[in-house]
Design a protein around this motif. Sequence first.
Motif, PDB file in Angstrom:
ATOM      1  N   GLU A 144       4.129 -12.052  -2.606  1.00  0.00           N
ATOM      2  CA  GLU A 144       5.365 -11.284  -2.640  1.00  0.00           C
ATOM      3  C   GLU A 144       5.403 -10.435  -3.909  1.00  0.00           C
ATOM      4  O   GLU A 144       4.829 -10.790  -4.936  1.00  0.00           O
ATOM      5  N   GLU A 145       6.078  -9.290  -3.823  1.00  0.00           N
ATOM      6  CA  GLU A 145       6.225  -8.366  -4.965  1.00  0.00           C
ATOM      7  C   GLU A 145       4.866  -8.007  -5.574  1.00  0.00           C
ATOM      8  O   GLU A 145       4.710  -7.925  -6.791  1.00  0.00           O
TER       9      GLU A 145
ATOM     10  N   LYS B 194       1.688  -6.119  -6.943  1.00  0.00           N
ATOM     11  CA  LYS B 194       1.316  -4.885  -7.625  1.00  0.00           C
ATOM     12  C   LYS B 194      -0.173  -4.930  -7.955  1.00  0.00           C
ATOM     13  O   LYS B 194      -0.669  -5.933  -8.452  1.00  0.00           O
TER      14      LYS B 194
ATOM     15  N   LYS C  66       3.025  -0.753  -6.901  1.00  0.00           N
ATOM     16  CA  LYS C  66       3.358  -1.325  -5.604  1.00  0.00           C
ATOM     17  C   LYS C  66       2.958  -0.333  -4.512  1.00  0.00           C
ATOM     18  O   LYS C  66       3.431   0.802  -4.510  1.00  0.00           O
TER      19      LYS C  66
ATOM     20  N   ILE D  42       3.103  -5.111  -0.056  1.00  0.00           N
ATOM     21  CA  ILE D  42       3.862  -5.782  -1.124  1.00  0.00           C
ATOM     22  C   ILE D  42       4.082  -7.252  -0.791  1.00  0.00           C
ATOM     23  O   ILE D  42       3.916  -8.121  -1.654  1.00  0.00           O
ATOM     24  N   ASN D  43       4.426  -7.544   0.449  1.00  0.00           N
ATOM     25  CA  ASN D  43       4.670  -8.921   0.900  1.00  0.00           C
ATOM     26  C   ASN D  43       3.782  -9.211   2.105  1.00  0.00           C
ATOM     27  O   ASN D  43       3.849  -8.494   3.109  1.00  0.00           O
TER      28      ASN D  43
ATOM     29  N   LYS E  98       5.478 -16.578 -10.358  1.00  0.00           N
ATOM     30  CA  LYS E  98       4.824 -15.335 -10.739  1.00  0.00           C
ATOM     31  C   LYS E  98       3.392 -15.649 -11.158  1.00  0.00           C
ATOM     32  O   LYS E  98       3.131 -16.643 -11.828  1.00  0.00           O
TER      33      LYS E  98
END
Length: 247
Positions: free
Chosen positions: A50-51, A53, A58, A63-64, A226
Amino acid sequence: MTFLNAQWRNLALINYEIDPQLLKKYLPAGTEIDFWNGKCYVSVVGFMFEETKILGIKFPFHINFEEVNLRFYVKHFENGEWKRGVVFIKEIVPKKAITFIANSLYKEHYETCKMRHKIIEKENTTLFNYQWKVDGKWNTIQLETFKESQEIEVNSEAEFITEHYFGYTKYNDNTTFEYEVKHPRWKQLEVKNFMLKVDFKRNYGSDFEILQNTKPLSVLLAKGSKTKVENKKTKRYENATKPNLTL
């Protein structure tokens, strides 16, 4: 600059014991099998990116997305200490561009398949489901967990599975790519039950067909966090030694 930034979420990890001799041809130069309590592990892992980069950017529609991989655990001795890492047999994603980038730049073993996932919240539990389609048939990882998160105990099997912070890729018999993976210590959710429907031979080849009728040693759900994947380093071993496959 960091190569990849993302959230790795809801990692379903199904862990098996395997004969280390089966991994010999996959072992990168400069690494050894990392055993836990005398056992050699491989894991089937399903989770969410997810999210995402790449080099701080992005990219739309990338992205997901889901990933499912088969991996084993290694260690590499450098500057007086052991680095603990993983080697991927195969990584499956639904995005062709991700496969192209990973295979081209990192010489990984990505494959693009149709994928889907769902998370179902129940009164006392949560259901996590990952699926991918190979040769017209859906493969499935499904875990049901209790909702309260728990710390991963020091020196536990769960710590061994989740606390490997390097990736190693075999480029050839004398060259290995190393990349660092950075994330905080994860928490886990207690698994109530699970279901696995995977054609191991079709997905991973005859070397791993034995897992078809093997009972997992454990099943975990790590909440994730993260995560950063740093740029790769190239390590060359002109006189690569025979890999150590024993404790």
